[in-house]
Design a protein around this motif. Structure first.
Motif, PDB file in Angstrom:
ATOM      1  N   GLN A 198     -67.867  -8.010 -46.133  1.00  0.00           N
ATOM      2  CA  GLN A 198     -66.691  -7.206 -46.430  1.00  0.00           C
ATOM      3  C   GLN A 198     -65.988  -7.759 -47.662  1.00  0.00           C
ATOM      4  O   GLN A 198     -66.458  -8.682 -48.318  1.00  0.00           O
ATOM      5  CB  GLN A 198     -65.748  -7.214 -45.225  1.00  0.00           C
ATOM      6  CG  GLN A 198     -66.388  -6.706 -43.936  1.00  0.00           C
ATOM      7  CD  GLN A 198     -65.494  -6.948 -42.730  1.00  0.00           C
ATOM      8  OE1 GLN A 198     -64.278  -6.924 -42.846  1.00  0.00           O
ATOM      9  NE2 GLN A 198     -66.090  -7.186 -41.583  1.00  0.00           N
ATOM     10  N   GLU A 199     -64.854  -7.181 -47.937  1.00  0.00           N
ATOM     11  CA  GLU A 199     -64.058  -7.599 -49.093  1.00  0.00           C
ATOM     12  C   GLU A 199     -63.667  -9.067 -48.963  1.00  0.00           C
ATOM     13  O   GLU A 199     -63.352  -9.557 -47.887  1.00  0.00           O
ATOM     14  CB  GLU A 199     -62.806  -6.736 -49.182  1.00  0.00           C
ATOM     15  CG  GLU A 199     -61.917  -7.076 -50.362  1.00  0.00           C
ATOM     16  CD  GLU A 199     -60.650  -6.247 -50.375  1.00  0.00           C
ATOM     17  OE1 GLU A 199     -59.787  -6.502 -51.224  1.00  0.00           O
ATOM     18  OE2 GLU A 199     -60.539  -5.345 -49.519  1.00  0.00           O
ATOM     19  N   VAL A 200     -63.688  -9.773 -50.090  1.00  0.00           N
ATOM     20  CA  VAL A 200     -63.318 -11.186 -50.107  1.00  0.00           C
ATOM     21  C   VAL A 200     -61.796 -11.311 -50.144  1.00  0.00           C
ATOM     22  O   VAL A 200     -61.138 -10.772 -51.035  1.00  0.00           O
ATOM     23  CB  VAL A 200     -63.937 -11.901 -51.325  1.00  0.00           C
ATOM     24  CG1 VAL A 200     -63.431 -13.342 -51.413  1.00  0.00           C
ATOM     25  CG2 VAL A 200     -65.456 -11.871 -51.238  1.00  0.00           C
ATOM     26  N   ARG A 201     -61.245 -12.021 -49.175  1.00  0.00           N
ATOM     27  CA  ARG A 201     -59.805 -12.224 -49.110  1.00  0.00           C
ATOM     28  C   ARG A 201     -59.416 -13.500 -49.863  1.00  0.00           C
ATOM     29  O   ARG A 201     -60.271 -14.305 -50.226  1.00  0.00           O
ATOM     30  CB  ARG A 201     -59.361 -12.332 -47.650  1.00  0.00           C
ATOM     31  CG  ARG A 201     -59.702 -11.126 -46.794  1.00  0.00           C
ATOM     32  CD  ARG A 201     -59.517 -11.436 -45.309  1.00  0.00           C
ATOM     33  NE  ARG A 201     -60.446 -12.458 -44.838  1.00  0.00           N
ATOM     34  CZ  ARG A 201     -60.476 -12.930 -43.591  1.00  0.00           C
ATOM     35  NH1 ARG A 201     -59.616 -12.466 -42.691  1.00  0.00           N
ATOM     36  NH2 ARG A 201     -61.349 -13.863 -43.244  1.00  0.00           N
ATOM     37  N   ASP A 202     -58.125 -13.658 -50.079  1.00  0.00           N
ATOM     38  CA  ASP A 202     -57.593 -14.890 -50.649  1.00  0.00           C
ATOM     39  C   ASP A 202     -57.474 -15.897 -49.500  1.00  0.00           C
ATOM     40  O   ASP A 202     -56.501 -15.886 -48.740  1.00  0.00           O
ATOM     41  CB  ASP A 202     -56.231 -14.632 -51.288  1.00  0.00           C
ATOM     42  CG  ASP A 202     -55.635 -15.880 -51.942  1.00  0.00           C
ATOM     43  OD1 ASP A 202     -56.242 -16.963 -51.825  1.00  0.00           O
ATOM     44  OD2 ASP A 202     -54.566 -15.774 -52.559  1.00  0.00           O
ATOM     45  N   VAL A 203     -58.480 -16.762 -49.360  1.00  0.00           N
ATOM     46  CA  VAL A 203     -58.556 -17.662 -48.204  1.00  0.00           C
ATOM     47  C   VAL A 203     -57.341 -18.586 -48.135  1.00  0.00           C
ATOM     48  O   VAL A 203     -56.727 -18.760 -47.081  1.00  0.00           O
ATOM     49  CB  VAL A 203     -59.864 -18.481 -48.248  1.00  0.00           C
ATOM     50  CG1 VAL A 203     -59.866 -19.544 -47.149  1.00  0.00           C
ATOM     51  CG2 VAL A 203     -61.063 -17.566 -48.114  1.00  0.00           C
ATOM     52  N   GLY A 204     -56.985 -19.188 -49.262  1.00  0.00           N
ATOM     53  CA  GLY A 204     -55.826 -20.069 -49.265  1.00  0.00           C
ATOM     54  C   GLY A 204     -54.552 -19.329 -48.924  1.00  0.00           C
ATOM     55  O   GLY A 204     -53.691 -19.836 -48.205  1.00  0.00           O
ATOM     56  N   GLY A 205     -54.433 -18.109 -49.419  1.00  0.00           N
ATOM     57  CA  GLY A 205     -53.263 -17.307 -49.134  1.00  0.00           C
ATOM     58  C   GLY A 205     -53.151 -16.950 -47.672  1.00  0.00           C
ATOM     59  O   GLY A 205     -52.050 -16.846 -47.124  1.00  0.00           O
ATOM     60  N   LEU A 206     -54.289 -16.760 -47.002  1.00  0.00           N
ATOM     61  CA  LEU A 206     -54.264 -16.468 -45.570  1.00  0.00           C
ATOM     62  C   LEU A 206     -53.731 -17.651 -44.775  1.00  0.00           C
ATOM     63  O   LEU A 206     -53.047 -17.483 -43.767  1.00  0.00           O
ATOM     64  CB  LEU A 206     -55.672 -16.115 -45.087  1.00  0.00           C
ATOM     65  CG  LEU A 206     -56.243 -14.779 -45.584  1.00  0.00           C
ATOM     66  CD1 LEU A 206     -57.696 -14.660 -45.173  1.00  0.00           C
ATOM     67  CD2 LEU A 206     -55.440 -13.611 -45.042  1.00  0.00           C
ATOM     68  N   LEU A 207     -54.041 -18.865 -45.250  1.00  0.00           N
ATOM     69  CA  LEU A 207     -53.551 -20.064 -44.562  1.00  0.00           C
ATOM     70  C   LEU A 207     -52.048 -20.220 -44.745  1.00  0.00           C
ATOM     71  O   LEU A 207     -51.341 -20.621 -43.827  1.00  0.00           O
ATOM     72  CB  LEU A 207     -54.263 -21.308 -45.105  1.00  0.00           C
ATOM     73  CG  LEU A 207     -55.692 -21.542 -44.642  1.00  0.00           C
ATOM     74  CD1 LEU A 207     -56.308 -22.689 -45.426  1.00  0.00           C
ATOM     75  CD2 LEU A 207     -55.746 -21.835 -43.154  1.00  0.00           C
ATOM     76  N   ASN A 208     -51.575 -19.918 -45.923  1.00  0.00           N
ATOM     77  CA  ASN A 208     -50.155 -20.112 -46.209  1.00  0.00           C
ATOM     78  C   ASN A 208     -49.673 -19.009 -47.137  1.00  0.00           C
ATOM     79  O   ASN A 208     -49.728 -19.133 -48.351  1.00  0.00           O
ATOM     80  CB  ASN A 208     -49.914 -21.482 -46.846  1.00  0.00           C
ATOM     81  CG  ASN A 208     -48.441 -21.828 -46.924  1.00  0.00           C
ATOM     82  OD1 ASN A 208     -47.579 -20.988 -46.695  1.00  0.00           O
ATOM     83  ND2 ASN A 208     -48.152 -23.075 -47.248  1.00  0.00           N
ATOM     84  N   GLN A 209     -49.221 -17.922 -46.561  1.00  0.00           N
ATOM     85  CA  GLN A 209     -48.801 -16.766 -47.347  1.00  0.00           C
ATOM     86  C   GLN A 209     -47.529 -17.023 -48.133  1.00  0.00           C
ATOM     87  O   GLN A 209     -47.226 -16.318 -49.089  1.00  0.00           O
ATOM     88  CB  GLN A 209     -48.598 -15.564 -46.416  1.00  0.00           C
ATOM     89  CG  GLN A 209     -49.879 -15.125 -45.718  1.00  0.00           C
ATOM     90  CD  GLN A 209     -49.644 -13.966 -44.768  1.00  0.00           C
ATOM     91  OE1 GLN A 209     -48.534 -13.481 -44.642  1.00  0.00           O
ATOM     92  NE2 GLN A 209     -50.712 -13.529 -44.108  1.00  0.00           N
ATOM     93  N   ASN A 210     -46.772 -18.035 -47.748  1.00  0.00           N
ATOM     94  CA  ASN A 210     -45.482 -18.268 -48.388  1.00  0.00           C
ATOM     95  C   ASN A 210     -45.501 -19.394 -49.418  1.00  0.00           C
ATOM     96  O   ASN A 210     -44.467 -19.715 -49.996  1.00  0.00           O
ATOM     97  CB  ASN A 210     -44.428 -18.605 -47.323  1.00  0.00           C
ATOM     98  CG  ASN A 210     -44.232 -17.469 -46.342  1.00  0.00           C
ATOM     99  OD1 ASN A 210     -44.199 -16.316 -46.736  1.00  0.00           O
ATOM    100  ND2 ASN A 210     -44.115 -17.812 -45.070  1.00  0.00           N
ATOM    101  N   LEU A 211     -46.702 -20.006 -49.649  1.00  0.00           N
ATOM    102  CA  LEU A 211     -46.724 -21.180 -50.509  1.00  0.00           C
ATOM    103  C   LEU A 211     -46.241 -20.872 -51.920  1.00  0.00           C
ATOM    104  O   LEU A 211     -45.460 -21.616 -52.503  1.00  0.00           O
ATOM    105  CB  LEU A 211     -48.130 -21.790 -50.565  1.00  0.00           C
ATOM    106  CG  LEU A 211     -48.281 -23.002 -51.499  1.00  0.00           C
ATOM    107  CD1 LEU A 211     -47.346 -24.117 -51.059  1.00  0.00           C
ATOM    108  CD2 LEU A 211     -49.712 -23.495 -51.521  1.00  0.00           C
ATOM    109  N   THR A 212     -46.716 -19.789 -52.487  1.00  0.00           N
ATOM    110  CA  THR A 212     -46.334 -19.478 -53.863  1.00  0.00           C
ATOM    111  C   THR A 212     -44.825 -19.375 -54.002  1.00  0.00           C
ATOM    112  O   THR A 212     -44.226 -19.874 -54.951  1.00  0.00           O
ATOM    113  CB  THR A 212     -47.000 -18.169 -54.311  1.00  0.00           C
ATOM    114  OG1 THR A 212     -48.407 -18.297 -54.173  1.00  0.00           O
ATOM    115  CG2 THR A 212     -46.675 -17.862 -55.760  1.00  0.00           C
ATOM    116  N   GLU A 213     -44.193 -18.721 -53.019  1.00  0.00           N
ATOM    117  CA  GLU A 213     -42.745 -18.577 -53.069  1.00  0.00           C
ATOM    118  C   GLU A 213     -42.029 -19.899 -52.828  1.00  0.00           C
ATOM    119  O   GLU A 213     -40.879 -20.089 -53.229  1.00  0.00           O
ATOM    120  CB  GLU A 213     -42.287 -17.539 -52.033  1.00  0.00           C
ATOM    121  CG  GLU A 213     -42.608 -16.102 -52.413  1.00  0.00           C
ATOM    122  CD  GLU A 213     -44.090 -15.775 -52.319  1.00  0.00           C
ATOM    123  OE1 GLU A 213     -44.793 -16.461 -51.555  1.00  0.00           O
ATOM    124  OE2 GLU A 213     -44.551 -14.855 -53.018  1.00  0.00           O
TER     125      GLU A 213
END
Length: 746
Positions: free
Chosen positions: A698-713
């Motif tokens: 399936q579509e490749v997700r942002d693996v790191g983003g799935l672990l921590n969706q708020n990190l960038t913010e």
């Protein structure tokens, strides 16, 4: 045309037939040459040249009592070393000796079992800080080895047959150390550029005193470690020998109930291994380890492999706990990893032979916190006592990459490298009088924020460390840019501390990301795993095409950025192929990771694209097992026996058969039969095509983003400004208050 990998068996037959030519040499020289050529990795001519260069001396009939670790002395004077040796002697008095052979050369000191020639120790000559008979025992000999990254020294105790043999051993080691130092100084002098061609921090930062720079080789360890209040150098507090049970997710970052939940999870793991009758965790369920406490944090050192398995920064520790009863006592601490949105509890089983060990550790952590507060500051600030320094042969190639130190503003420590901390930093011009706070968006550049990862060399680093620190940057320049290699963005080399500025990859090393996925029960799609390993193969194919060999490929040495972009990193061991050949022949002593190492690399010291391919196969196995340890449960010597005997890693349950056939081919005993990275990429494309219609692809997700969706913010870029130090009235109750956050400048 470059010479291909040697046919080891054919070369072995040829060279063994020519040993009669060596009859004119003395017996010891012949033995040394025979040992070098018997496995087929060197010709007689090459072995003769190597013997002349390294001057090996073999001592047989010795007995090895063991190796005893201790905290690195602050001052390495006679009294401190004598104390270390005395304690090691006492600790190893009842140890069962092993018959060994010892080889001393200008490269280092190697210990091997006499019966099967299995490697016990192999330490570089510059790490040997003491080698002499044990005081009061004429037949015991102590070799003290400095492991600066761990903050430890290891004392090896060897027993000789006669007292005069100990004296001879001392004399030989002293001679080889002196010869090695002279050779290193000569090499440094030969590679130093002519006056006026050095890389100067002044070129970017208007530094002065250009004409008075000493060479790096003249810099002494700790020359600038005194004074100042920055935290670029750690202060060692204590080291404790105990058993590391492991780590488990904690439901929250504080509280006894959070610790007990993690301990219970580890107990359940023990039951799964030993059966339902296992009620308590014992030393058989844990790993012998050293817990090193410093102002930098808590390091866990595996005593079997002598490797740092975990570093937890002081600022990441949110809670510590001591509990237990008559049968066992535990020390635990909780670590908060905001990059992967993970909260883990580390659990240790204390040594019941050491009185109140857990309480001592608890108090030492408090001391480390208090000392860390005193040392808060800008770690990039140049040392007041350091003058501009010539960077030797690396200077010309690094000169165009020199950046102004003042444009790097540290945010927080994000890792620990071989030579010091790694910091997240903001890069760009600033108004020193203003305090600007910017919240990074999904695209930091869009918010006017350039983020960098900055490697820092400790001020107490040795001359050898400084050379190696800059050699990695030089290697990255020679490799050139590739989308799947971490980019070198700049260097600061005019004054201490030296800095190497790298591209920032938001989610850190791949191994930690995979472990976080496993602990959170987050299953990766096959498409995502395939995406990762294809990028890895692409980066490694580029390295091979440039005539380099990485030599240390593993999940821990790969970085993950946004959108599941993978980048190969850590080029500290990377080498260019030998002239006219397609491989690099290791001539010195290197600490290599045996579980990832190809047979030809370990047995013959030959490193090539094909040895990197072997390591690639192990790294792919890590991806599909969520970074489990290869050959887990087996000691390093057992791993070597298993691999030499034909044992290989087994197929992970979620790895398709067609992909596994490709990966298994990476571990062919004959390196010439292993695929190239180019061939691996073609095979991976075929696997992708074969599974194109699968639900798994399936579509490749942002693996790191799935672990921590708020990190960038959560990433806050703060311009450092002087702040008042805060005091802690009750260090036990407010132990970790305010530790997680940015670096403050005094």
């Amino acid at each position: 045309m470059a010479e291909e990998l040697p046919d080891f068996e054919a070369l072995k037959r040829q060279t063994m037939m020519r040993l009669t030519e060596l009859s004119v040499m003395d017996e010891e020289q012949r033995i040394a040459i025979f040992e070098m050529v018997k496995d087929g990795s060197l010709t007689v001519e090459e072995a003769v040249a190597e013997v002349k260069r390294t001057r090996p001396k073999i001592f047989t009939g010795l007995k090895f009592l063991g190796s005893s670790p201790a905290l690195r002395p602050r001052k390495q004077d006679d009294a401190a070393i004598a104390s270390v040796v005395s304690k090691a002697h006492a600790a190893l008095k009842k140890a069962k000796p092993t018959k060994i052979n010892l080889v001393a050369s200008t490269l280092g000191i190697k210990l091997e079992t006499a019966a099967e020639e299995e490697l016990i120790e192999n330490n570089a000559i510059h790490t040997i800080i003491h080698a002499a008979p044990v005081p009061g025992s004429s037949k015991l000999f102590a070799i003290v080895v400095l492991q600066s990254r761990m903050g430890l020294v290891f004392t090896d105790i060897v027993q000789v047959a006669k007292a005069k043999e100990a004296k001879e051993l001392e004399s030989v080691i002293r001679d080889r150390r002196t010869a090695a130092r002279k050779a290193a100084l000569a090499a440094t002098s030969a590679s130093s550029p002519a006056s006026g061609s050095t890389t100067s921090e002044g070129a970017a930062d208007a530094s002065k005193d250009e004409s008075r720079r000493p060479t790096l080789a003249a810099s002494q360890p700790g020359a600038d470690a005194q004074g100042g209040d920055d935290d670029s150098d750690e202060l060692l507090i204590s080291a404790h020998m105990l058993h590391y049970v492991g780590s488990a997710p904690a439901p929250k970052d504080k509280g006894e109930d959070a610790v007990l939940a993690a301990v219970e999870a580890l107990r359940e793991q023990v039951k799964e291994k030993r059966g339902p009758k296992a009620k308590e965790v014992t030393v058989q369920d844990a790993t012998p380890a050293m817990l090193v406490i410093s102002t930098e944090g808590l390091k866990i050192v595996d005593l079997a492999s002598k490797e740092v398995v975990s570093t937890s920064f002081i600022k990441a520790i949110s809670h510590q706990q001591v509990f237990g009863g008559k049968k066992a006592e535990f020390f635990c601490f909780i670590e908060v990893d905001d990059r992967r949105s993970a909260i883990d509890c580390h659990v240790f089983l204390c040594d019941r032979g050491v009185k109140k060990q857990a309480d001592t550790i608890y108090n030492d952590v408090i001391i480390a916190v208090q000392e860390a507060r005193k040392r808060l500051g800008n770690p990039f600030r140049p040392a007041a006592s350091s003058r501009n320094q010539q960077v030797g042969g690396a200077a010309p190639i690094l000169a165009p990459l020199q950046v102004p130190r003042r444009q790097l503003r540290p945010i927080k420590a994000i890792g620990a490298g071989q030579f010091g901390k790694v910091y997240l930093a903001a890069y760009g011009d600033e108004d020193d009088e203003e305090v600007a706070t910017t919240t990074a968006t999904s695209d930091p550049a869009a918010a006017g924020v350039d983020l960098r990862a900055v490697k820092l060399l400790r001020k107490s680093a040795s001359s050898e460390d400084k050379v190696e620190f800059l050699r990695e940057a030089e290697t990255m320049v020679r490799l050139g840019p590739h989308e799947n290699l971490v980019r070198l963005m700049g260097v600061v080399v005019g004054r201490l501390p030296l800095l190497v500025v790298l591209e920032y990859c938001q989610y850190g090393d791949l191994s930690d990301v995979l472990k976080a996925c496993r602990k959170k029960g987050m299953q990766l799609r096959f498409a995502e795993q395939l995406h990762l390993i294809k990028q890895l193969a692409s980066g490694m194919q580029y390295i091979a095409s440039r005539g380099f060999v990485h030599m240390d490929l593993a999940a821990r040495n790969c970085l993950l950025h946004r959108n599941s972009v993978l980048k190969v990193a850590d080029f500290g061991l990377t080498h260019k192929h030998d002239e006219g050949k397609t491989y690099y022949k290791q001539r010195g002593v290197l600490k290599l990771s045996v579980r990832w190492l190809a047979i030809d690399a370990f047995d013959h010291k030959i490193f090539s694209e094909k040895s990197d391919v072997w390591s690639y196969g192990v790294t792919v196995w890590e991806v599909f097992t969520y970074s489990k340890q290869p050959y887990t449960g087996n000691k390093l010597q057992e791993v070597l026996k298993m691999v030499r005997g034909g044992h290989r890693l087994s197929r992970p349950s979620r790895c398709p058969e067609d992909l596994w056939r490709i990966i298994a081919s990476c571990w062919d005993r004959d390196p010439r039969r292993r695929p190239t990275f180019r061939k691996l990429l073609r095979g991976l494309e075929q696997v992708a095509s074969a599974h194109a219609s699968d639900d798994a692809l399936q579509e490749v997700r942002d693996v790191g983003g799935l672990l921590n969706q708020n990190l960038t913010e959560q990433i806050k870029v703060l311009t450092l400004k002087k702040k008042k130090k805060s005091s802690v009235a009750d260090p036990k109750s407010a132990l970790m208050k305010g530790l997680t956050g940015v670096v403050d400048e005094e």
